[in-house]
Design an enzyme around this catalytic site. Structure first.
Site, PDB file in Angstrom:
ATOM      1  N   ARG A  64       0.836  -1.213   0.000  1.00  0.00           N
ATOM      2  CA  ARG A  64       0.000   0.000   0.000  1.00  0.00           C
ATOM      3  C   ARG A  64       0.864   1.253   0.000  1.00  0.00           C
ATOM      4  O   ARG A  64       0.534   2.248  -0.595  1.00  0.00           O
ATOM      5  CB  ARG A  64      -0.899  -0.010   1.237  1.00  0.00           C
ATOM      6  CG  ARG A  64      -2.344  -0.238   0.917  1.00  0.00           C
ATOM      7  CD  ARG A  64      -3.245   0.080   2.088  1.00  0.00           C
ATOM      8  NE  ARG A  64      -3.240  -0.910   3.140  1.00  0.00           N
ATOM      9  CZ  ARG A  64      -2.879  -0.656   4.404  1.00  0.00           C
ATOM     10  NH1 ARG A  64      -2.504   0.543   4.774  1.00  0.00           N
ATOM     11  NH2 ARG A  64      -2.911  -1.616   5.301  1.00  0.00           N
ATOM     12  N   TYR A 116     -16.339  16.266 -15.623  1.00  0.00           N
ATOM     13  CA  TYR A 116     -16.849  14.900 -15.775  1.00  0.00           C
ATOM     14  C   TYR A 116     -17.930  14.696 -14.703  1.00  0.00           C
ATOM     15  O   TYR A 116     -17.716  15.039 -13.534  1.00  0.00           O
ATOM     16  CB  TYR A 116     -15.700  13.900 -15.609  1.00  0.00           C
ATOM     17  CG  TYR A 116     -16.184  12.490 -15.410  1.00  0.00           C
ATOM     18  CD1 TYR A 116     -17.006  11.881 -16.352  1.00  0.00           C
ATOM     19  CD2 TYR A 116     -15.842  11.771 -14.262  1.00  0.00           C
ATOM     20  CE1 TYR A 116     -17.476  10.595 -16.155  1.00  0.00           C
ATOM     21  CE2 TYR A 116     -16.305  10.480 -14.066  1.00  0.00           C
ATOM     22  CZ  TYR A 116     -17.128   9.899 -15.024  1.00  0.00           C
ATOM     23  OH  TYR A 116     -17.596   8.635 -14.829  1.00  0.00           O
ATOM     24  N   ASP A 188      -7.640  19.249 -13.665  1.00  0.00           N
ATOM     25  CA  ASP A 188      -7.862  17.924 -14.255  1.00  0.00           C
ATOM     26  C   ASP A 188      -7.403  18.004 -15.713  1.00  0.00           C
ATOM     27  O   ASP A 188      -8.006  18.687 -16.534  1.00  0.00           O
ATOM     28  CB  ASP A 188      -9.350  17.548 -14.143  1.00  0.00           C
ATOM     29  CG  ASP A 188      -9.629  16.137 -14.643  1.00  0.00           C
ATOM     30  OD1 ASP A 188      -8.878  15.646 -15.508  1.00  0.00           O
ATOM     31  OD2 ASP A 188     -10.623  15.536 -14.189  1.00  0.00           O
ATOM     32  N   LYS A 213      -7.612   7.081 -19.388  1.00  0.00           N
ATOM     33  CA  LYS A 213      -7.851   7.678 -20.706  1.00  0.00           C
ATOM     34  C   LYS A 213      -6.567   7.714 -21.538  1.00  0.00           C
ATOM     35  O   LYS A 213      -5.981   6.670 -21.788  1.00  0.00           O
ATOM     36  CB  LYS A 213      -8.484   9.056 -20.518  1.00  0.00           C
ATOM     37  CG  LYS A 213      -9.654   9.073 -19.518  1.00  0.00           C
ATOM     38  CD  LYS A 213     -10.782   8.177 -19.993  1.00  0.00           C
ATOM     39  CE  LYS A 213     -12.028   8.207 -19.160  1.00  0.00           C
ATOM     40  NZ  LYS A 213     -11.949   7.791 -17.775  1.00  0.00           N
TER      41      LYS A 213
HETATM   42  O1  P1T Z   1     -12.979   6.820 -14.616  1.00  0.00           O
HETATM   43  P1  P1T Z   1     -11.898   7.339 -13.731  1.00  0.00           P
HETATM   44  O2  P1T Z   1     -10.544   6.797 -14.030  1.00  0.00           O
HETATM   45  O3  P1T Z   1     -12.249   7.244 -12.285  1.00  0.00           O
HETATM   46  O4  P1T Z   1     -11.727   8.916 -14.062  1.00  0.00           O
HETATM   47  C1  P1T Z   1     -12.710   9.855 -13.771  1.00  0.00           C
HETATM   48  C2  P1T Z   1     -12.574  11.047 -14.687  1.00  0.00           C
HETATM   49  C3  P1T Z   1     -11.929  12.175 -14.226  1.00  0.00           C
HETATM   50  N1  P1T Z   1     -11.767  13.271 -15.011  1.00  0.00           N
HETATM   51  C4  P1T Z   1     -12.228  13.286 -16.279  1.00  0.00           C
HETATM   52  C5  P1T Z   1     -12.042  14.510 -17.100  1.00  0.00           C
HETATM   53  C6  P1T Z   1     -12.876  12.174 -16.806  1.00  0.00           C
HETATM   54  O5  P1T Z   1     -13.310  12.230 -18.074  1.00  0.00           O
HETATM   55  C7  P1T Z   1     -13.067  11.013 -15.998  1.00  0.00           C
HETATM   56  C8  P1T Z   1     -13.792   9.800 -16.490  1.00  0.00           C
HETATM   57  N2  P1T Z   1     -14.557  10.016 -17.641  1.00  0.00           N
HETATM   58  C9  P1T Z   1     -15.338   9.087 -18.283  1.00  0.00           C
HETATM   59  C10 P1T Z   1     -15.433   7.807 -17.912  1.00  0.00           C
HETATM   60  C11 P1T Z   1     -16.069   9.585 -19.452  1.00  0.00           C
HETATM   61  O6  P1T Z   1     -16.608   8.785 -20.271  1.00  0.00           O
HETATM   62  O7  P1T Z   1     -16.131  10.814 -19.609  1.00  0.00           O
END
Ligand code: P1T
Length: 402
Positions: A64, A116, A188, A213
């Protein structure tokens, strides 16, 4: 190191060890399997690490709080963001959770109003329960951020370009507002990736990305990372890795470390395809409006050019018609897949009003342009002409008459 810091033990039947002991120890000494010449960092799955002595730790103690595969990946992304520290978590939303947990009860957040959906939902549904309220403002105009600051504001959070409307916020101007008010700024950077934008160099204190992503880029890892130059933030966020434990697995770190090797090549091709797709859609009579930050038609193209070195692969379009036409459009696509998420090698398209931004109120949707006819495209790496042909035939199927 030898076993428990003492002389090396030769594990063999000749020495009288039993099978049950040998399966644990024979051939397993780090001297045998470790190497300092492998080109690619190994996947270290061990959850615990031998300790040199009482009250002494080596580089690693327990999975961890640190893992060699994770450290490799974190160091690589920190370097791309121009940061001293990178701290990885099990997902992008966990990263947001840990950053907001650096605040305390009674503190206040000013956030861009287009994020998001999972991030704004977390601030509204979870962060608020910690008695940390968020004021959401249109951060395209820094004056709105300044006007929302209160003596308790400790964090400003923006997403630029934002999801799904590709709005641009001025990172340098907002960093100055945050700092003048004793707050820190977290950006972000998911939509740009560090290849096209490095918010820390523009004054942000923290930069986070959903690694899920572009950074991983292959649609097979869920992960988040936050990078910073501040030692105090690093200490606190590493403590969250230890105490909350929402850390990525060594295998996921290995995959993301592998995926990021082609980030520059992928981002260039995502951009090339996105420009071509956006231009073709802008000329299509079945499309009401197209937004792509790299085109002069984007209302904030100049700001985008100022703070980004490229414009990524995200395109938003409003097609003529409503839910009925949008449904036929998605069903008619053959190359572009109807699925949430973004930033992978495949082209994906989704419907923000009913998927990623479903949690917004009707007023918020209207205000952000998240109408039924909004379609978000994550332009992938396929042959450019195949993508354009696929989108055009699906538009024709959805809207036969123009
Ligand atoms: O899905 P995750 O790894 O927890 O990330 C969240 C997140 C944070 N910031 C942005 C700008 C994002 O687009 C996302 C996740 N977005 C999608 C799953 C989507 O389809 O837009």
């Amino acid at each position: 190191m030898d076993v428990n810091g003492s002389e090396a033990v030769k594990f063999s039947t000749a020495r009288g060890y039993g099978m049950e002991t040998l399966v644990q120890h024979a051939g397993q000494e780090p001297k045998i399997w470790s190497t300092d010449s492998a080109v690619i960092p190994p996947i270290v799955t061990s959850t615990t690490f031998r300790l040199p002595d009482v009250a002494e730790t080596g580089d690693f103690v327990y999975a961890r709080c640190g893992n060699p595969t994770r450290n490799s990946f974190e160091s690589c992304i920190a370097a791309l963001e121009g940061a001293k520290h990178g701290i990885a978590f099990a997902s992008g939303v966990t990263t947001l959770f840990c950053v907001t947990n650096m605040l305390k009860s009674g503190d206040h957040i000013v956030s861009g109003n287009e994020l998001y959906g999972g991030c704004s939902d977390q601030m509204k549904q979870i962060t608020s329960n910690l008695n940390i309220q968020t004021t959401f403002v249109d951060s395209r105009d820094p004056k709105n951020v300044a006007a929302a600051m209160t003596p308790n504001t400790k964090m400003v959070w923006i997403e630029t370009p934002s999801n799904p409307g590709l709005r641009i916020s001025d990172i340098a101007a907002i960093a100055e507002i945050a700092h003048n008010n004793g707050a820190f700024l977290c950006v972000d950077n998911t939509f740009s990736s560090p290849y096209f934008q490095q918010p820390l160099k523009l004054g942000a204190d923290l930069v986070m990305s959903s690694v899920t992503k572009y950074i991983n880029g292959h649609t097979d890892v869920l992960m988040g990372i936050v990078c910073t130059n501040r030692d105090d933030f690093n200490e606190r966020l590493r403590n969250f890795q230890l105490l909350i434990g929402a850390v990525p697995s060594p295998f996921d770190c290995y995959l993301a470390n592998r995926g990021v090797k082609t980030l520059p090549l992928r981002m260039e091709k995502h951009q090339e395809n996105a420009i071509a797709v956006a231009k073709a859609l802008a000329e299509n009579p079945r499309v009401e409006k197209v937004l792509y930050p790299g085109l002069p038609s984007h209302p904030q193209h100049e700001l985008a050019k100022k703070q980004m070195s490229g414009f990524s692969g995200m395109v938003s379009l409003w097609i003529k018609g409503g839910l009925k036409e949008v449904k036929i459009f998605f069903k008619s696509l053959k190359v572009v897949l109807f699925a949430v998420s973004l930033g992978g090698t495949h082209s994906l398209t989704e419907h923000p009003a009913t998927l990623t931004h479903d949690g917004l109120t009707a007023e918020e949707k209207e205000d952000l342009g998240v109408q039924d006819n909004l379609v978000r495209l994550s332009v992938g790496l396929e042959t450019t002409s195949d993508l354009i042909a696929d989108l055009e035939q699906a538009l024709k199927a959805a809207i036969p008459e123009v």
